[in-house]
Design an enzyme around this catalytic site. Structure first.
Site, PDB file in Angstrom:
ATOM      1  CE  LYS A  39      35.222 -20.711  42.335  1.00 38.01           C
ATOM      2  NZ  LYS A  39      35.347 -19.279  42.108  1.00 38.01           N
ATOM      3  NE  ARG A 134      28.768 -15.820  45.789  1.00 34.80           N
ATOM      4  CZ  ARG A 134      30.037 -16.230  45.713  1.00 34.80           C
ATOM      5  NH1 ARG A 134      30.979 -15.410  45.292  1.00 34.80           N
ATOM      6  NH2 ARG A 134      30.374 -17.447  46.046  1.00 34.80           N
ATOM      7  CE1 TYR A 253      48.810   4.990  22.417  1.00 29.27           C
ATOM      8  CE2 TYR A 253      49.330   2.996  23.621  1.00 29.27           C
ATOM      9  CZ  TYR A 253      48.994   3.629  22.445  1.00 29.27           C
ATOM     10  OH  TYR A 253      48.846   2.902  21.297  1.00 29.27           O
ATOM     11  CG  MET A 301      45.950  -4.487  23.423  1.00 31.12           C
ATOM     12  SD  MET A 301      44.924  -4.270  21.969  1.00 31.12           S
ATOM     13  CE  MET A 301      43.833  -2.963  22.500  1.00 31.12           C
TER      14      MET A 301
END
Lengths: 364, 364
Positions: A39, A134, A253, A301
């Site tokens: 999956k 679940r 940053y 990023m």
């Protein structure tokens, strides 16, 4: 795909290692059957090449999460493989399941009633909850089902362990006992409880079929113990630029890193948009020619910075690749640095990587 | 793409909001030109529809991160738009930049020398570092370049702020002063310093051109202040199953959530493989019919559980959508709960979502 020479980052996926991992699990779980969970695009690694390699190695049953994943996998594998869909059918989709010969995992009485009505002759799997809360039937719902069995051809009855990666958790034995009691009510139907970590809880968890996913892809199924699985992925990012930085200058940053001494900083072409999680900021690092280089500052990023002061200039220059994942620092190591699990390191692997598949060795 | 009716999760992207955000930034930055940063697949939202909508609104200059992104964007936009590539050319790629009319940002003396030799007549941008220590010329390298100018047609000289989201940071004014001094040495060339947050530092940061990215997509460029941007994304996940759970029962992996009272738990079809970060485990939540429902337990690969005890049964049943991102809880809210920034919430948005693009209003 563009040539590797201009790729900012390269993800190598060792299909031979995936097949070797599957074969190891086959041995450990025998005589139980060993399926493969593919999956989420085979945990981010590419469902078509991964499942094709496993099918060639003898795997007959594959699990995906959704109908769309099942349809895509049917296209990749052809008619021979058996494909099951964990999330079960949404209303109105039974015909598509049947058309693509997909076996749904039925998780609640509503799905079961609809499947019996719409697609009864087609096989389905039954999910009984024993402690995840679940998906799956509750104990009460299961008892009702046994009292009034629907007209469904059951391929498997299954449950899912919540704490299989913690062998000492008391919930494991409790779930096993609950599931054994349920499976005993359906003695004609094959039973499955264990995924990757569950296989390592011992033979009493293997039952008729095991469903490994993460371990196939190199995640350690026994956290805290030596990893019996082979590493599958190697990730490298190219150095774009190397800068000489003075003591006291800041990097990145938020000026988050302050150089404690003069040094050289390499900027590489990978970032959180590629799934190199931002929580790896100031954590972990990479490897150049066998030497670790610390990741400094924040993950951007599209870019990450490394302190390469300890590496000779000719080995840390623009164009050189920094290894981010490999045999020395694998998905579980990155996960520990990022505060997550190896599964998420894998599924986060991004779309911009140049992907190279290493084929399995030919059969002997 | 499969029909929305069977989608596990739906991502709606409001192109009108992106265009409105760009227009607001155009107004704030005027008379400076306003470009658009669409790297990383337009921050995960789809570069072709996003850039096409912005081009139709009048945007003329687009920034991407890599050559491959530039080639894909050229294909989407046709010949008219100007496309710049932040990461600059890797060795041997100058001809491809020129062939696709991509304008590289040249970040170091090596790139500059090679571009002058291989592609001098084609325009390029010059990146001067003023405090990021990531990419761009150092002060010394810039001085050498001014002394002996290469034969390159410069389109822009640019730099990048490290702390623009912290208006009080002293580094902002220092970077502005350093960049002004550099730009003054190249008075014929347009200058650019500000990205999203930099635009809000005031007109003295606008110079000739601004380069917003995150703000276009709804991220607040002024953390801690009211967000002037419109929300762009709405993310909803479908409830697959609702369970009645007794007091003291546990939910999910690691039995991480213990029910303090009897209640109902909804399992929805989204997980960290979809970019709903695992660090959102036990943090944040969703919205059903205007009411918040807390996320409980751990985020799984394909599933998330919510406590829906406060919602009437008929509003929290299988098939209903739970809103995960929207106007009430946006990307910055999810980022705060996940311990990251809105940028990463966007770029992590996964490939399994059914994507719906809301077109901009037609021009009046």
């Amino acid at each position: 795909m563009s040539p590797v020479s201009r790729a900012g980052a390269v993800l190598e996926i060792d299909l031979g290692a995936i097949v070797a991992n599957w074969r190891l699990l086959v041995q450990i779980a025998a005589p139980a059957e060993c399926a493969a969970v593919v999956k989420a695009n085979a945990y981010g690694l590419g469902v078509a090449p991964v499942a094709t390699a496993l099918a060639a190695a003898g795997c007959r049953l594959f699990f995906v999460a959704t109908l769309d994943e099942g349809i895509a996998l049917r296209r990749a594998l052809g008619a021979a493989a058996e494909i099951a869909v964990f999330n079960g059918p949404l209303p109105g989709t039974a015909a598509e399941f049947a058309a693509h010969a997909l076996v749904p995992v039925l998780n609640d009485p509503g799905q079961i009633a609809k499947w019996a009505e719409a697609a009864g002759p087609h096989p389905a799997m039954l999910h009984v909850d024993t402690g995840m809360a679940r998906l799956g039937l509750s104990a009460r719902e299961f008892a009702a089902l046994v009292e009034a069995p629907p007209r469904i051809r059951w391929r498997l009855v299954m449950s899912h362990l919540a704490c299989a990666d913690q062998p000492a958790a008391v919930l494991n034995a409790a779930q096993r006992a609950r599931f054994a009691a349920a499976a005993a009510r359906l003695p004609e139907i094959a039973a499955s409880l264990a995924a990757s970590s569950g296989i390592f809880l011992g033979p009493s968890y293997h039952l008729d079929l095991v469903r490994p996913g993460a371990a196939l892809y190199g995640v350690n199924p026994q956290p805290g113990c030596p990893n019996p699985m082979r590493q599958v992925v190697r990730l490298s990012a190219r150095i774009l630029q190397v800068r000489q930085i003075d003591r006291g200058e800041t990097v990145g940053y938020g000026a988050a890193h302050v150089m404690a001494a003069p040094g050289r900083v390499a900027t590489a072409a990978v970032g959180y948009a590629d799934g190199w999680l931002r929580s790896l900021s100031r954590r972990g690092g990479g490897t150049i020619a066998g030497t670790r280089v610390p990741l400094i500052g924040r993950v951007s990023m599209d870019l990450v910075t490394f302190d390469v002061s300890a590496i000779p200039e000719e080995l840390a220059r623009p164009g050189v690749m920094i290894e981010l994942l490999g045999t020395g620092y694998g998905v579980d190591d990155a996960a520990a640095d990022a505060g997550t699990i190896g599964y998420e390191i894998l599924t986060a692997l991004g779309a911009r990587y140049h992907r190279v598949y290493r084929p399995p060795d030919p059969p002997q």
